[in-house]
Design a protein around this motif. Structure first.
Motif, PDB file in Angstrom:
ATOM      1  N   LEU A 134       1.083  -1.500   0.021  1.00 29.31           N
ATOM      2  CA  LEU A 134      -0.003   0.145  -0.204  1.00 29.31           C
ATOM      3  C   LEU A 134       0.821   0.994  -0.303  1.00 29.31           C
ATOM      4  O   LEU A 134       0.338   2.368  -0.527  1.00 29.31           O
ATOM      5  CB  LEU A 134      -0.873  -0.228   1.252  1.00 29.31           C
ATOM      6  N   THR A 135       1.724   1.457   0.443  1.00 29.89           N
ATOM      7  CA  THR A 135       3.050   2.429   0.882  1.00 29.89           C
ATOM      8  C   THR A 135       3.495   2.836  -0.324  1.00 29.89           C
ATOM      9  O   THR A 135       3.544   4.094  -0.915  1.00 29.89           O
ATOM     10  CB  THR A 135       3.488   1.926   2.404  1.00 29.89           C
ATOM     11  N   LEU A 136       4.189   1.588  -1.316  1.00 24.78           N
ATOM     12  CA  LEU A 136       4.713   1.408  -1.986  1.00 24.78           C
ATOM     13  C   LEU A 136       4.160   2.182  -3.108  1.00 24.78           C
ATOM     14  O   LEU A 136       3.990   3.163  -4.023  1.00 24.78           O
ATOM     15  CB  LEU A 136       5.238   0.211  -2.864  1.00 24.78           C
ATOM     16  N   ALA A 138      -8.736  -0.883  -2.823  1.00 22.33           N
ATOM     17  CA  ALA A 138      -9.149  -2.309  -2.994  1.00 22.33           C
ATOM     18  C   ALA A 138      -8.312  -3.139  -2.721  1.00 22.33           C
ATOM     19  O   ALA A 138      -7.926  -4.255  -2.693  1.00 22.33           O
ATOM     20  CB  ALA A 138     -10.176  -2.050  -3.800  1.00 22.33           C
ATOM     21  N   HIS A 139      -7.416  -2.598  -1.618  1.00 21.87           N
ATOM     22  CA  HIS A 139      -5.784  -3.481  -1.557  1.00 21.87           C
ATOM     23  C   HIS A 139      -6.464  -5.177  -0.436  1.00 21.87           C
ATOM     24  O   HIS A 139      -5.602  -5.887  -0.539  1.00 21.87           O
ATOM     25  CB  HIS A 139      -4.768  -2.368  -1.224  1.00 21.87           C
ATOM     26  N   GLY A 188     -15.815   1.383  -4.628  1.00 22.33           N
ATOM     27  CA  GLY A 188     -16.603   1.017  -5.164  1.00 22.33           C
ATOM     28  C   GLY A 188     -16.348  -0.348  -5.674  1.00 22.33           C
ATOM     29  O   GLY A 188     -17.252  -1.486  -6.365  1.00 22.33           O
ATOM     30  N   LEU A 189     -15.122  -0.770  -6.404  1.00 22.26           N
ATOM     31  CA  LEU A 189     -14.342  -2.066  -6.323  1.00 22.26           C
ATOM     32  C   LEU A 189     -14.366  -2.733  -5.181  1.00 22.26           C
ATOM     33  O   LEU A 189     -14.627  -3.733  -5.449  1.00 22.26           O
ATOM     34  CB  LEU A 189     -12.829  -1.521  -6.675  1.00 22.26           C
ATOM     35  N   ILE A 190     -14.046  -2.191  -4.342  1.00 17.93           N
ATOM     36  CA  ILE A 190     -14.119  -2.952  -2.952  1.00 17.93           C
ATOM     37  C   ILE A 190     -15.993  -3.239  -2.799  1.00 17.93           C
ATOM     38  O   ILE A 190     -16.017  -5.175  -2.319  1.00 17.93           O
ATOM     39  CB  ILE A 190     -14.661  -2.299  -1.319  1.00 17.93           C
ATOM     40  N   GLY A 210     -10.410  -8.438   4.415  1.00 18.59           N
ATOM     41  CA  GLY A 210     -10.028  -7.514   3.933  1.00 18.59           C
ATOM     42  C   GLY A 210      -9.802  -5.698   4.254  1.00 18.59           C
ATOM     43  O   GLY A 210      -9.189  -4.951   4.828  1.00 18.59           O
ATOM     44  N   GLU A 211     -11.159  -5.553   4.433  1.00 22.76           N
ATOM     45  CA  GLU A 211     -11.692  -4.534   4.935  1.00 22.76           C
ATOM     46  C   GLU A 211     -10.885  -4.116   6.257  1.00 22.76           C
ATOM     47  O   GLU A 211     -10.116  -3.391   6.914  1.00 22.76           O
ATOM     48  CB  GLU A 211     -12.573  -3.713   4.659  1.00 22.76           C
TER      49      GLU A 211
END
Lengths: 305, 311
Positions: free
Chosen positions: A25-27, A38-39, A100-102, A219-220
């Protein structure tokens, strides 16, 4: 004392899982300036895919490899189809579009696997315990997760600091216009970095599968904890992600394990019973607020931001 | 009156006509549907005050919905049903929590701000989940709706008009605020914060007050919502709820007062009535729809209404 050590190891294990997520995420944020909610969906997909492939193939390593590759491919597809157009947009657009992707991914998982949680099994040879110190046994699989996580951290450090790709990643983070002016295909670089992040999230998910329940929303749940990690560590910094992840993993795990018994020594048992879990569940957020109060840019702010 | 204001006024009149029409066609169910719509419209207006006008991307706005709901639910649990007291608590506690969250999160900006507001809302969500006295993750039933003297909320139609009146009040308060000196400063901060600081405004304080006002208004929406559902659970504060409210603002058109109302009407009807009737997997449609709105219709539905430039 033995319990403390075991919980501390659990804290490290949770910490490395957080790190695998936070690093990707940080990259992505540091280089593409993209907030990707959505990660967490990729983490979820990694866990579901590994569980399913293991069930179908019967080989643990084949399942892991397949899950990793499929997550990587899905990540790259998502980048090409949806996220690519978002790099130049403001953060609000990115947050909403990835939100929205989630919704989309969660519902797709519900269609394919159903809404009930599934349980990822472990092969028999991984479900034993190992002797950490004389008299202290620790689950072999969790120990393996720690080793793999730390190994990935080292490899990532080598990749970013010792390879040509890593040099381009660092250059892209500090001045992307200059990098593309020098003839580097920045689009391709973005796709590669995103794929790397997706693979790390998938790895975190497939390793977490046998430890926690594999379910929609997993995931969330971790994503928001990863946000805490990144805010504490400093956005765009891998070192910050590692330190933040280990601190958050440790504080959360030890808080859940020991806050109630510790409070019970000062409060009445019933008060400790209600205050303990409540305080334990908010501990990492209090930690985040405290860090922000003293260092609004996190512990290891990336230089150019 | 500008064209948009006229459309908004017509919309409010239509909302006022819902109960008699629903009674006439024998579908009292629609009173419930539109009451819920209006409650979310108030929440969306409150978010728009900081998001659209102030440029503060708060991703934890549902927290105040939950605080408002528990501010009614917890007194009711102890047998205190006085609505004036409950609603005052809802507004005051929401404002106080917004003050605390804002004091920490407004020290940062950009993506930090988004993550931190989200994290704090999630913290309250977990807190609600772990406090077993008030139902934990199961939530608790509201024993009785707030008692407001002669105004009897147990009557669905009366409650409907109370919510409508509060919606109009929220719009009026929003309108006054935005066009006041205070509102001008907040909008100025959105356009160019360093310049506002340079001409001598303490922008942090203005932003913090705007953040508190938005929190208080959303707390009121939460107090209404718990009366509507007669149930309170930590789900009120779940982060998808925050995303929902934010989507309403964007869908309708941020930085306008009518936009959030329109967005709330469209999104609630889509999520509560239209899509679920079609398929149980409606989120698989809503998600890509959201992506498309963000990519191609940034100005929202209000942006489709032509209007002369009026600043």
């Amino acid at each position: 004392m033995l319990l403390v050590l075991e919980q501390a190891l659990n804290g490290v294990q949770f910490g490395v899982t957080l790190f695998l997520m936070a690093a990707g995420l940080t990259l992505v944020f540091g280089i593409m300036n993209l907030v990707n909610l959505a990660h967490g969906a990729l983490y979820m997909l990694g866990a579901y895919l590994a569980a399913t492939f293991y069930q179908r193939t019967g080989s643990f390593f084949t399942a892991l490899a397949l899950a990793l590759v499929v997550t990587l491919v899905i990540g790259i597809l998502v980048e090409l189809v949806a996220l690519r157009t978002l790099y130049e947009r403001d953060h609000l657009d990115q947050v909403l579009a990835t939100f929205g992707l989630i919704l989309f991914f969660n519902e797709m998982v519900a269609i394919v696997w159903g809404r009930a949680a599934i349980y990822a099994k472990l092969p028999a040879w991984l479900s034993g315990h190992i002797q950490v110190l004389p008299g202290i046994r620790y689950p072999l699989y969790r120990a393996l997760v720690i080793v793999v996580g730390l190994l990935v951290a080292v490899l990532l450090w080598l990749l970013v600091n010792r390879t040509r790709l890593g040099m381009l990643i660092r250059a892209g983070a500090s001045n992307r216009t200059m990098v593309s002016a020098l003839g580097v295909n920045i689009r391709l670089l973005y796709t590669l970095v995103f794929g790397l992040g997706a693979a790390l999230a998938g790895l975190a998910g497939l390793m977490a599968g046998p430890i926690y329940a594999v379910q929609i929303g997993m995931g969330e749940e971790i994503l928001i904890q990863v946000f805490v990690v990144i805010v504490i560590g400093g956005i765009g910094s891998i070192k910050g992600a590692l330190v933040g992840a280990l601190v958050v993993g440790m504080v959360d795990t030890l808080g859940r394990a020991f806050l109630r018994p510790t409070l019970a020594t000062v409060l009445s048992p019933s008060a400790a019973d209600s205050a303990g879990p409540a305080l334990a569940s908010v501990l990492i957020y209090i930690l985040m607020a405290a860090v922000l109060f003293f260092r609004p840019q996190g512990l290891f702010p990336a230089a150019s931001r | 009156m500008s064209r948009r204001a006229a459309v908004l006024a017509i919309g409010l009149v239509l909302l006022a006509l819902v109960p008699p029409v629903a009674a006439a066609i024998g579908q009292p169910f629609y009173v419930d549907v539109f009451r819920r719509v209006m409650i979310f419209a108030i929440a969306a207006i409150s978010l728009d005050l900081i998001l659209g006008y102030g440029g503060m991307v708060s991703f934890g706005h549902a927290a105040y919905l939950g605080i408002g709901a528990y501010a009614v639910g917890i007194p009711a649990f102890y047998g205190i049903h006085n609505g004036w007291l409950q609603w005052t608590i809802a507004i005051v506690v929401s404002a106080a929590v917004a003050l605390l969250i804002g004091a920490v999160s407004l020290r940062t900006s950009g993506v930090y701000f988004i993550m931190i507001t989200l994290a704090f809302a999630q913290m309250l969500y977990y807190l609600g989940n772990s406090v077993e006295e008030y139902g934990g993750d199961d939530g608790m039933r509201l024993a009785a709706r707030s008692a407001l003297g002669v105004v009897d909320l147990r009557n669905g139609t009366t409650f409907y008009y109370v919510v409508l009146a509060l919606l109009v009040l929220s719009l009026a308060v929003g309108h006054r605020l935005i066009n006041s000196r205070f509102g001008m400063v907040v909008r100025g901060v959105r356009s160019n914060e360093p310049r506002m600081r340079a001409i001598g405004f303490s922008t942090f304080r203005y932003k913090l007050v705007a953040f508190m006002v938005a929190g208080a208004m959303c707390g009121l929406a939460g107090a209404l919502l718990v009366n509507h559902t007669e149930y309170v659970t930590p789900e009120f504060m779940h982060w998808t709820r925050s995303g929902d409210i934010m989507f309403m603002v964007i869908l309708g058109g941020m930085g306008t007062l009518g936009g959030p109302v329109l967005g709330a009407v469209v999104l609630r009807l889509l999520e509560d009535l239209i899509l679920p009737a079609w398929t149980q997997h409606w989120q698989a449609i809503l998600g890509p729809f959201l992506v498309l709105i963000v990519l191609f219709a940034k100005r929202g539905l209000v942006g489709l209404l032509p209007e002369r430039r009026d600043g």
